[in-house]
Scaffold this motif. Structure first.
Motif, PDB file in Angstrom:
ATOM      1  N   LEU A   1      20.419  53.128  53.794  1.00  0.00           N
ATOM      2  CA  LEU A   1      19.764  52.194  54.707  1.00  0.00           C
ATOM      3  C   LEU A   1      20.305  52.385  56.118  1.00  0.00           C
ATOM      4  CD1 LEU A   1      19.821  48.911  52.590  1.00  0.00           C
ATOM      5  CD2 LEU A   1      17.874  50.420  53.008  1.00  0.00           C
ATOM      6  N   PRO A   2      19.434  52.648  57.085  1.00  0.00           N
ATOM      7  CA  PRO A   2      19.913  52.835  58.455  1.00  0.00           C
ATOM      8  C   PRO A   2      20.355  51.509  59.081  1.00  0.00           C
ATOM      9  CG  PRO A   2      17.524  52.976  58.377  1.00  0.00           C
ATOM     10  CD  PRO A   2      17.991  52.840  56.963  1.00  0.00           C
ATOM     11  N   LYS A   3      21.354  51.561  59.936  1.00  0.00           N
ATOM     12  CA  LYS A   3      21.815  50.346  60.622  1.00  0.00           C
ATOM     13  C   LYS A   3      20.693  49.712  61.427  1.00  0.00           C
ATOM     14  CE  LYS A   3      26.656  51.537  60.790  1.00  0.00           C
ATOM     15  NZ  LYS A   3      27.878  51.598  61.545  1.00  0.00           N
ATOM     16  N   SER A   4      19.785  50.530  61.946  1.00  0.00           N
ATOM     17  CA  SER A   4      18.679  50.001  62.751  1.00  0.00           C
ATOM     18  C   SER A   4      17.732  49.132  61.922  1.00  0.00           C
ATOM     19  CB  SER A   4      17.902  51.135  63.412  1.00  0.00           C
ATOM     20  OG  SER A   4      17.254  51.934  62.441  1.00  0.00           O
TER      21      SER A   4
ATOM     22  N   ASN B   1      17.409  58.151  46.539  1.00  0.00           N
ATOM     23  CA  ASN B   1      17.815  57.270  45.458  1.00  0.00           C
ATOM     24  C   ASN B   1      17.234  55.877  45.708  1.00  0.00           C
ATOM     25  OD1 ASN B   1      19.104  55.792  43.468  1.00  0.00           O
ATOM     26  ND2 ASN B   1      21.092  56.758  43.790  1.00  0.00           N
ATOM     27  N   PRO B   2      15.947  55.681  45.408  1.00  0.00           N
ATOM     28  CA  PRO B   2      15.300  54.400  45.706  1.00  0.00           C
ATOM     29  C   PRO B   2      15.972  53.203  45.047  1.00  0.00           C
ATOM     30  CG  PRO B   2      13.692  56.010  44.928  1.00  0.00           C
ATOM     31  CD  PRO B   2      15.025  56.646  44.817  1.00  0.00           C
ATOM     32  N   ALA B   3      16.460  53.363  43.822  1.00  0.00           N
ATOM     33  CA  ALA B   3      17.107  52.238  43.132  1.00  0.00           C
ATOM     34  C   ALA B   3      18.358  51.789  43.883  1.00  0.00           C
ATOM     35  CB  ALA B   3      17.444  52.631  41.692  1.00  0.00           C
ATOM     36  N   LYS B   4      19.142  52.748  44.379  1.00  0.00           N
ATOM     37  CA  LYS B   4      20.356  52.406  45.141  1.00  0.00           C
ATOM     38  C   LYS B   4      19.985  51.745  46.466  1.00  0.00           C
ATOM     39  CE  LYS B   4      24.670  54.262  47.052  1.00  0.00           C
ATOM     40  NZ  LYS B   4      24.788  53.143  47.930  1.00  0.00           N
ATOM     41  N   LEU B   5      18.968  52.261  47.148  1.00  0.00           N
ATOM     42  CA  LEU B   5      18.536  51.657  48.414  1.00  0.00           C
ATOM     43  C   LEU B   5      18.090  50.213  48.189  1.00  0.00           C
ATOM     44  CD1 LEU B   5      16.502  54.488  50.148  1.00  0.00           C
ATOM     45  CD2 LEU B   5      18.704  53.571  50.845  1.00  0.00           C
ATOM     46  N   LYS B   6      17.321  50.013  47.142  1.00  0.00           N
ATOM     47  CA  LYS B   6      16.837  48.663  46.840  1.00  0.00           C
ATOM     48  C   LYS B   6      18.013  47.730  46.556  1.00  0.00           C
ATOM     49  CE  LYS B   6      13.605  46.292  43.791  1.00  0.00           C
ATOM     50  NZ  LYS B   6      12.664  46.458  42.680  1.00  0.00           N
ATOM     51  N   LYS B   7      18.967  48.178  45.753  1.00  0.00           N
ATOM     52  CA  LYS B   7      20.150  47.364  45.444  1.00  0.00           C
ATOM     53  C   LYS B   7      20.953  47.083  46.712  1.00  0.00           C
ATOM     54  CE  LYS B   7      24.322  47.108  42.582  1.00  0.00           C
ATOM     55  NZ  LYS B   7      24.855  46.109  43.438  1.00  0.00           N
ATOM     56  N   ASP B   8      21.189  48.115  47.526  1.00  0.00           N
ATOM     57  CA  ASP B   8      21.932  47.933  48.779  1.00  0.00           C
ATOM     58  C   ASP B   8      21.236  46.922  49.689  1.00  0.00           C
ATOM     59  OD1 ASP B   8      23.756  49.792  47.871  1.00  0.00           O
ATOM     60  OD2 ASP B   8      23.081  51.398  49.212  1.00  0.00           O
ATOM     61  N   PHE B   9      19.903  47.045  49.770  1.00  0.00           N
ATOM     62  CA  PHE B   9      19.137  46.114  50.610  1.00  0.00           C
ATOM     63  C   PHE B   9      19.319  44.683  50.119  1.00  0.00           C
ATOM     64  CE2 PHE B   9      15.416  43.576  51.518  1.00  0.00           C
ATOM     65  CZ  PHE B   9      15.335  43.700  52.885  1.00  0.00           C
ATOM     66  N   TRP B  10      19.081  44.449  48.834  1.00  0.00           N
ATOM     67  CA  TRP B  10      19.158  43.083  48.299  1.00  0.00           C
ATOM     68  C   TRP B  10      20.583  42.548  48.336  1.00  0.00           C
ATOM     69  CZ3 TRP B  10      15.224  40.170  48.549  1.00  0.00           C
ATOM     70  CH2 TRP B  10      13.949  40.716  48.447  1.00  0.00           C
ATOM     71  N   ASP B  11      21.579  43.396  48.098  1.00  0.00           N
ATOM     72  CA  ASP B  11      22.972  42.952  48.201  1.00  0.00           C
ATOM     73  C   ASP B  11      23.291  42.518  49.631  1.00  0.00           C
ATOM     74  OD1 ASP B  11      23.340  43.519  45.523  1.00  0.00           O
ATOM     75  OD2 ASP B  11      24.559  45.323  45.868  1.00  0.00           O
ATOM     76  N   THR B  12      22.832  43.290  50.609  1.00  0.00           N
ATOM     77  CA  THR B  12      23.110  42.971  52.013  1.00  0.00           C
ATOM     78  C   THR B  12      22.323  41.755  52.474  1.00  0.00           C
ATOM     79  OG1 THR B  12      23.558  45.300  52.470  1.00  0.00           O
ATOM     80  CG2 THR B  12      23.133  43.887  54.374  1.00  0.00           C
TER      81      THR B  12
END
Length: 102
Positions: free
Chosen positions: A31-34, A69-80
């Motif tokens: 996930l980009p900081k932007s 890795n869409p699953a990791k991006l999705k998890k990172d997004f929801w965690d953040t």
């Protein structure tokens, strides 16, 4: 168009451009900081959609970049988005209300 939703027709993908309710992020390295600046901007206006796995070309057109890795991006997004130390208010617990794909 209702001001509560952004309609996105996949058949018209290549004709879309970024605007005040639609933003693309390549997200090749995570996930980009932007993304969080965009989230904040959308939260302070009328809302909108952030589409990951797509990059904007110099002429404003889009190209797909894919997601490693869409699953990791999705998890990172929801965690953040649910981490009060990172985001003060989660406004995307019902994403289908702001973006509708057809």
């Amino acid at each position: 168009m209702n001001t509560d939703t952004v309609e996105f027709d996949l058949k018209k993908f290549y004709s879309y451009r970024e605007d005040n309710r639609l933003e693309v992020k390549a997200a090749n390295g995570g996930l980009p900081k932007s993304l969080w600046d965009t989230y904040s901007s959308l939260a302070n206006t009328y809302g909108g959609c952030i589409i990951c796995g797509v990059a904007e070309r110099n002429d404003g057109s889009w190209k797909t970049t894919g997601l490693k890795n869409p699953a990791k991006l999705k998890k990172d997004f929801w965690d953040t988005i649910h981490n009060k130390q990172k985001v003060s208010l989660c406004l995307v617990n019902r994403p289908w209300r702001t973006c509708r794909f057809r």
